[in-house]
Design a protein around this motif. Structure first.
Motif, mmCIF file in Angstrom:
data_model
loop_
_atom_site.group_PDB
_atom_site.id
_atom_site.type_symbol
_atom_site.label_atom_id
_atom_site.label_comp_id
_atom_site.label_asym_id
_atom_site.label_seq_id
_atom_site.Cartn_x
_atom_site.Cartn_y
_atom_site.Cartn_z
ATOM 1 N N ASN A 44 0.837 -1.212 0.000
ATOM 2 C CA ASN A 44 0.000 0.000 0.000
ATOM 3 C C ASN A 44 0.874 1.265 0.000
ATOM 4 O OD1 ASN A 44 -2.407 1.348 -0.113
ATOM 5 N ND2 ASN A 44 -2.688 1.378 2.095
ATOM 6 N N ILE A 45 1.858 1.259 -0.908
ATOM 7 C CA ILE A 45 2.781 2.378 -1.080
ATOM 8 C C ILE A 45 2.683 2.825 -2.532
ATOM 9 C CG2 ILE A 45 5.215 3.070 -0.986
ATOM 10 C CD1 ILE A 45 5.688 0.781 0.950
ATOM 11 N N PRO A 46 2.750 4.116 -2.834
ATOM 12 C CA PRO A 46 2.698 4.563 -4.228
ATOM 13 C C PRO A 46 3.822 3.946 -5.075
ATOM 14 C CG PRO A 46 2.455 6.421 -2.750
ATOM 15 C CD PRO A 46 2.802 5.241 -1.897
ATOM 16 N N ARG A 47 3.505 3.686 -6.346
ATOM 17 C CA ARG A 47 4.498 3.084 -7.256
ATOM 18 C C ARG A 47 5.736 3.957 -7.397
ATOM 19 N NH1 ARG A 47 1.508 1.848 -12.648
ATOM 20 N NH2 ARG A 47 0.586 3.812 -12.046
ATOM 21 N N SER A 48 5.547 5.262 -7.421
ATOM 22 C CA SER A 48 6.698 6.163 -7.568
ATOM 23 C C SER A 48 7.652 6.033 -6.379
ATOM 24 C CB SER A 48 6.232 7.604 -7.715
ATOM 25 O OG SER A 48 5.483 8.003 -6.583
ATOM 26 N N THR A 49 7.110 5.826 -5.193
ATOM 27 C CA THR A 49 7.938 5.650 -4.005
ATOM 28 C C THR A 49 8.719 4.346 -4.088
ATOM 29 O OG1 THR A 49 6.341 6.886 -2.678
ATOM 30 C CG2 THR A 49 7.903 5.503 -1.482
ATOM 31 N N VAL A 50 8.040 3.278 -4.500
ATOM 32 C CA VAL A 50 8.691 1.973 -4.642
ATOM 33 C C VAL A 50 9.799 2.059 -5.681
ATOM 34 C CG1 VAL A 50 8.352 -0.437 -5.335
ATOM 35 C CG2 VAL A 50 6.646 0.696 -3.903
ATOM 36 N N SER A 51 9.495 2.653 -6.825
ATOM 37 C CA SER A 51 10.474 2.776 -7.906
ATOM 38 C C SER A 51 11.680 3.598 -7.458
ATOM 39 C CB SER A 51 9.817 3.420 -9.118
ATOM 40 O OG SER A 51 10.751 3.636 -10.130
ATOM 41 N N GLY A 52 11.426 4.718 -6.795
ATOM 42 C CA GLY A 52 12.510 5.570 -6.326
ATOM 43 C C GLY A 52 13.389 4.875 -5.302
ATOM 44 N N LEU A 53 12.771 4.110 -4.425
ATOM 45 C CA LEU A 53 13.523 3.392 -3.404
ATOM 46 C C LEU A 53 14.413 2.321 -4.020
ATOM 47 C CD1 LEU A 53 13.970 3.101 -0.380
ATOM 48 C CD2 LEU A 53 12.070 1.509 -0.326
ATOM 49 N N ILE A 54 13.883 1.590 -4.996
ATOM 50 C CA ILE A 54 14.662 0.544 -5.673
ATOM 51 C C ILE A 54 15.813 1.172 -6.459
ATOM 52 C CG2 ILE A 54 14.586 -1.211 -7.480
ATOM 53 C CD1 ILE A 54 11.722 -1.858 -6.471
ATOM 54 N N THR A 55 15.545 2.265 -7.150
ATOM 55 C CA THR A 55 16.585 2.953 -7.921
ATOM 56 C C THR A 55 17.696 3.447 -6.998
ATOM 57 O OG1 THR A 55 14.965 3.648 -9.567
ATOM 58 C CG2 THR A 55 17.039 4.854 -9.494
ATOM 59 N N LYS A 56 17.325 4.044 -5.883
ATOM 60 C CA LYS A 56 18.298 4.551 -4.920
ATOM 61 C C LYS A 56 19.135 3.403 -4.357
ATOM 62 C CE LYS A 56 18.193 6.854 -0.467
ATOM 63 N NZ LYS A 56 17.314 7.524 0.469
ATOM 64 N N TRP A 57 18.493 2.271 -4.082
ATOM 65 C CA TRP A 57 19.201 1.119 -3.552
ATOM 66 C C TRP A 57 20.188 0.554 -4.575
ATOM 67 C CZ3 TRP A 57 18.765 -4.121 -5.032
ATOM 68 C CH2 TRP A 57 19.445 -5.005 -4.205
ATOM 69 N N LYS A 58 19.788 0.541 -5.842
ATOM 70 C CA LYS A 58 20.684 0.036 -6.884
ATOM 71 C C LYS A 58 21.885 0.954 -7.081
ATOM 72 C CE LYS A 58 17.506 -2.597 -9.772
ATOM 73 N NZ LYS A 58 16.855 -2.653 -11.086
ATOM 74 N N ARG A 59 21.660 2.264 -7.046
ATOM 75 C CA ARG A 59 22.745 3.221 -7.301
ATOM 76 C C ARG A 59 23.671 3.398 -6.106
ATOM 77 N NH1 ARG A 59 19.729 8.085 -10.590
ATOM 78 N NH2 ARG A 59 19.343 6.864 -12.459
ATOM 79 N N LEU A 60 23.089 3.571 -4.917
ATOM 80 C CA LEU A 60 23.885 3.907 -3.741
ATOM 81 C C LEU A 60 24.101 2.742 -2.782
ATOM 82 C CD1 LEU A 60 22.215 7.353 -2.923
ATOM 83 C CD2 LEU A 60 24.294 6.927 -4.239
ATOM 84 N N GLY A 61 23.277 1.707 -2.910
ATOM 85 C CA GLY A 61 23.396 0.566 -2.016
ATOM 86 C C GLY A 61 22.822 0.806 -0.634
ATOM 87 N N ILE A 62 22.040 1.876 -0.467
ATOM 88 C CA ILE A 62 21.451 2.186 0.832
ATOM 89 C C ILE A 62 19.963 2.470 0.663
ATOM 90 C CG2 ILE A 62 23.547 3.116 1.865
ATOM 91 C CD1 ILE A 62 22.489 5.920 1.281
ATOM 92 N N THR A 63 19.234 2.309 1.767
ATOM 93 C CA THR A 63 17.810 2.645 1.744
ATOM 94 C C THR A 63 17.489 3.747 2.740
ATOM 95 O OG1 THR A 63 17.303 0.942 3.381
ATOM 96 C CG2 THR A 63 17.120 0.320 1.056
ATOM 97 N N ALA A 64 18.470 4.170 3.532
ATOM 98 C CA ALA A 64 18.234 5.204 4.541
ATOM 99 C C ALA A 64 17.978 6.547 3.869
ATOM 100 C CB ALA A 64 19.443 5.317 5.472
ATOM 101 N N THR A 65 17.216 7.378 4.541
ATOM 102 C CA THR A 65 16.929 8.704 4.007
ATOM 103 C C THR A 65 18.149 9.591 4.184
ATOM 104 O OG1 THR A 65 15.983 9.385 6.097
ATOM 105 C CG2 THR A 65 14.461 8.571 4.439
ATOM 106 N N GLN A 66 18.372 10.453 3.219
ATOM 107 C CA GLN A 66 19.490 11.385 3.249
ATOM 108 C C GLN A 66 19.028 12.698 3.871
ATOM 109 O OE1 GLN A 66 22.635 10.506 2.139
ATOM 110 N NE2 GLN A 66 21.663 8.500 2.095
ATOM 111 N N PRO A 67 19.948 13.485 4.421
ATOM 112 C CA PRO A 67 19.566 14.784 4.966
ATOM 113 C C PRO A 67 18.971 15.671 3.875
ATOM 114 C CG PRO A 67 21.862 14.280 5.472
ATOM 115 C CD PRO A 67 21.362 13.198 4.582
ATOM 116 N N ARG A 68 17.995 16.445 4.247
ATOM 117 C CA ARG A 68 17.330 17.309 3.276
ATOM 118 C C ARG A 68 18.109 18.589 3.064
ATOM 119 N NH1 ARG A 68 11.346 15.877 3.062
ATOM 120 N NH2 ARG A 68 11.337 13.929 4.183
#
Length: 89
Positions: A44-68
């Protein structure tokens, strides 16, 4: 039972961050070859959020939020300072 339209209306406007557990669950589902649509529906999460999280994990290897960025606050301060320094007419 919730209908799809009710579910979408409830999710719109959310600005909360995902918990570490949910982020890990998204990556776990991705590693089990679930599609983005399936993960979105299951958690029950928006597709854009899922896609962004997977992309970030593939590129950076992390899932933690970065400082704003502080740019918004800085621009606000500059605008306020400039408006205070305007000459009186």
């Amino acid at each position: 039972m919730q209908t799809t339209s009710t579910n979408i209306c409830e999710r719109m406007g959310q600005s909360q961050e995902l918990s570490e557990f949910k982020r890990g669950t998204v990556i776990g589902c991705h590693l089990c070859n679930k599609s983005i649509c399936d993960i979105s529906w299951l958690l029950n999460i928006p597709r854009s959020t899922v896609s962004g999280l997977i992309t970030k994990w593939k590129r950076l290897g992390i899932t933690a939020t970065q400082p704003r960025s502080e740019r918004g606050q800085h621009m606000l301060e500059c605008t306020v300072c400039r408006s205070c320094q305007l000459p009186a007419e």
